[in-house]
Design a protein around this motif. Structure first.
Motif, PDB file in Angstrom:
ATOM      1  N   LEU A 193      38.369  26.398  58.631  1.00 23.48           N
ATOM      2  CA  LEU A 193      39.345  27.235  57.936  1.00 23.48           C
ATOM      3  C   LEU A 193      40.649  26.486  57.765  1.00 23.48           C
ATOM      4  O   LEU A 193      40.968  25.594  58.559  1.00 23.48           O
ATOM      5  CB  LEU A 193      39.643  28.508  58.731  1.00 23.48           C
ATOM      6  CG  LEU A 193      38.541  29.523  58.914  1.00 23.48           C
ATOM      7  CD1 LEU A 193      38.985  30.623  59.874  1.00 23.48           C
ATOM      8  CD2 LEU A 193      38.132  30.127  57.578  1.00 23.48           C
ATOM      9  N   ALA A 222      31.922  30.798  52.630  1.00 23.33           N
ATOM     10  CA  ALA A 222      32.042  29.560  53.413  1.00 23.33           C
ATOM     11  C   ALA A 222      30.746  29.329  54.184  1.00 23.33           C
ATOM     12  O   ALA A 222      30.134  30.270  54.685  1.00 23.33           O
ATOM     13  CB  ALA A 222      33.222  29.652  54.371  1.00 23.33           C
ATOM     14  N   THR A 223      30.331  28.086  54.261  1.00 23.41           N
ATOM     15  CA  THR A 223      29.084  27.762  54.955  1.00 23.41           C
ATOM     16  C   THR A 223      29.324  27.141  56.330  1.00 23.41           C
ATOM     17  O   THR A 223      28.382  26.926  57.076  1.00 23.41           O
ATOM     18  CB  THR A 223      28.223  26.796  54.113  1.00 23.41           C
ATOM     19  OG1 THR A 223      28.997  25.628  53.830  1.00 23.41           O
ATOM     20  CG2 THR A 223      27.781  27.465  52.818  1.00 23.41           C
ATOM     21  N   ASN A 276      31.453  36.359  51.946  1.00 27.54           N
ATOM     22  CA  ASN A 276      31.403  35.276  52.929  1.00 27.54           C
ATOM     23  C   ASN A 276      30.757  34.057  52.275  1.00 27.54           C
ATOM     24  O   ASN A 276      29.566  33.820  52.413  1.00 27.54           O
ATOM     25  CB  ASN A 276      30.608  35.706  54.164  1.00 27.54           C
ATOM     26  CG  ASN A 276      31.433  36.549  55.086  1.00 27.54           C
ATOM     27  OD1 ASN A 276      32.244  36.036  55.854  1.00 27.54           O
ATOM     28  ND2 ASN A 276      31.258  37.855  54.997  1.00 27.54           N
ATOM     29  N   LYS A 298      36.588  28.782  49.533  1.00 25.99           N
ATOM     30  CA  LYS A 298      35.548  29.594  50.163  1.00 25.99           C
ATOM     31  C   LYS A 298      36.196  30.608  51.088  1.00 25.99           C
ATOM     32  O   LYS A 298      37.314  30.405  51.576  1.00 25.99           O
ATOM     33  CB  LYS A 298      34.570  28.714  50.950  1.00 25.99           C
ATOM     34  CG  LYS A 298      33.925  27.620  50.128  1.00 25.99           C
ATOM     35  CD  LYS A 298      33.122  28.178  48.977  1.00 25.99           C
ATOM     36  CE  LYS A 298      32.449  27.075  48.193  1.00 25.99           C
ATOM     37  NZ  LYS A 298      31.897  27.537  46.949  1.00 25.99           N
ATOM     38  N   THR A 299      35.491  31.697  51.334  1.00 24.03           N
ATOM     39  CA  THR A 299      36.076  32.767  52.141  1.00 24.03           C
ATOM     40  C   THR A 299      35.174  33.180  53.295  1.00 24.03           C
ATOM     41  O   THR A 299      33.947  33.043  53.242  1.00 24.03           O
ATOM     42  CB  THR A 299      36.355  34.009  51.274  1.00 24.03           C
ATOM     43  OG1 THR A 299      35.154  34.387  50.593  1.00 24.03           O
ATOM     44  CG2 THR A 299      37.453  33.738  50.257  1.00 24.03           C
ATOM     45  N   ARG A 300      35.828  33.700  54.317  1.00 25.75           N
ATOM     46  CA  ARG A 300      35.192  34.383  55.433  1.00 25.75           C
ATOM     47  C   ARG A 300      35.818  35.762  55.481  1.00 25.75           C
ATOM     48  O   ARG A 300      37.039  35.896  55.487  1.00 25.75           O
ATOM     49  CB  ARG A 300      35.439  33.656  56.752  1.00 25.75           C
ATOM     50  CG  ARG A 300      34.640  32.401  56.911  1.00 25.75           C
ATOM     51  CD  ARG A 300      33.181  32.727  57.038  1.00 25.75           C
ATOM     52  NE  ARG A 300      32.418  31.521  57.341  1.00 25.75           N
ATOM     53  CZ  ARG A 300      31.155  31.547  57.683  1.00 25.75           C
ATOM     54  NH1 ARG A 300      30.504  32.693  57.748  1.00 25.75           N
ATOM     55  NH2 ARG A 300      30.518  30.433  57.946  1.00 25.75           N
ATOM     56  N   SER A 322      40.642  24.858  51.275  1.00 21.19           N
ATOM     57  CA  SER A 322      39.221  24.983  50.948  1.00 21.19           C
ATOM     58  C   SER A 322      38.568  26.217  51.557  1.00 21.19           C
ATOM     59  O   SER A 322      37.532  26.644  51.090  1.00 21.19           O
ATOM     60  CB  SER A 322      38.457  23.730  51.374  1.00 21.19           C
ATOM     61  OG  SER A 322      38.596  23.531  52.762  1.00 21.19           O
ATOM     62  N   ALA A 323      39.186  26.809  52.600  1.00 14.88           N
ATOM     63  CA  ALA A 323      38.576  27.994  53.227  1.00 14.88           C
ATOM     64  C   ALA A 323      39.637  28.911  53.817  1.00 14.88           C
ATOM     65  O   ALA A 323      40.541  28.461  54.520  1.00 14.88           O
ATOM     66  CB  ALA A 323      37.588  27.570  54.311  1.00 14.88           C
TER      67      ALA A 323
END
Length: 173
Positions: free
Chosen positions: A49, A44-45, A42, A153-155, A131-132
């Motif tokens: 998404l 991503a801040t 995780n 970035k990922t979730r 980006s996510a």
């Protein structure tokens, strides 16, 4: 490779999993290690998404059926692209069952025979303006970050949480 005793089909017992041999190494995984892994997946801040990627590895037919049930009568948010990957053989079955149509009618994109995340977002995310990405696959989350050099970035979360993010247009904390 991991065999989970009692879960993996060829590992119903410890003896069966190791073919009667002793393991070369034993790694103990507890809450601390799981939390560490979860945090690494995780990255991503924010809740922003671009994509939700499901099916790495490809969805089982049962998982695909569950996705269709979660989406039925709902719409994927206009700023999100929901990618759902399934094998070609399972795609043909899912199409005959009307499941592909359910997902596509809700705004999802069904792809067959390809990974929806690491192969696209990991390698071309920056060029595509991604980006996510949210995913229910730890493998996918790892490779998206690794292949993009950390740019994308990922979730990482459950299938249900990913579908809710696709509907809401963001990852809810």
């Amino acid at each position: 490779m991991i065999h989970v005793v009692g879960v993996t089909p060829e590992a119903s017992t410890l003896k069966e999993a190791f073919g009667g041999l002793k393991p070369k190494e034993t790694i103990h995984v507890g809450k601390k290690e799981l939390q560490w892994s979860y945090e690494r997946l995780n990255t991503a801040t924010t809740g922003d998404l671009d994509y939700v990627a499901i099916g790495c590895p490809h969805c089982s037919l049962e998982e695909f059926r569950h996705i269709a049930a979660l989406l039925r009568g709902r719409k994927v948010h206009s700023k999100i692209i929901l990618f759902v990957a399934i094998s070609t053989i399972k795609y043909d079955l899912a199409k005959r069952m009307g499941l592909v149509k359910v997902i596509e009618d809700c705004g999802g994109v069904v792809v067959k025979g390809m990974c929806p995340g690491a192969s696209i977002f990991g390698r071309f995310g920056k060029d595509l303006g991604v980006s996510a990405v949210a995913t229910n696959s730890s493998k996918n989350a790892h490779y998206i970050g690794a292949h993009s050099g950390g740019y994308v970035k990922t979730r990482f979360g459950s299938l249900e949480r990913c579908i809710e993010a696709a509907i809401a247009g963001k990852w809810e904390n």
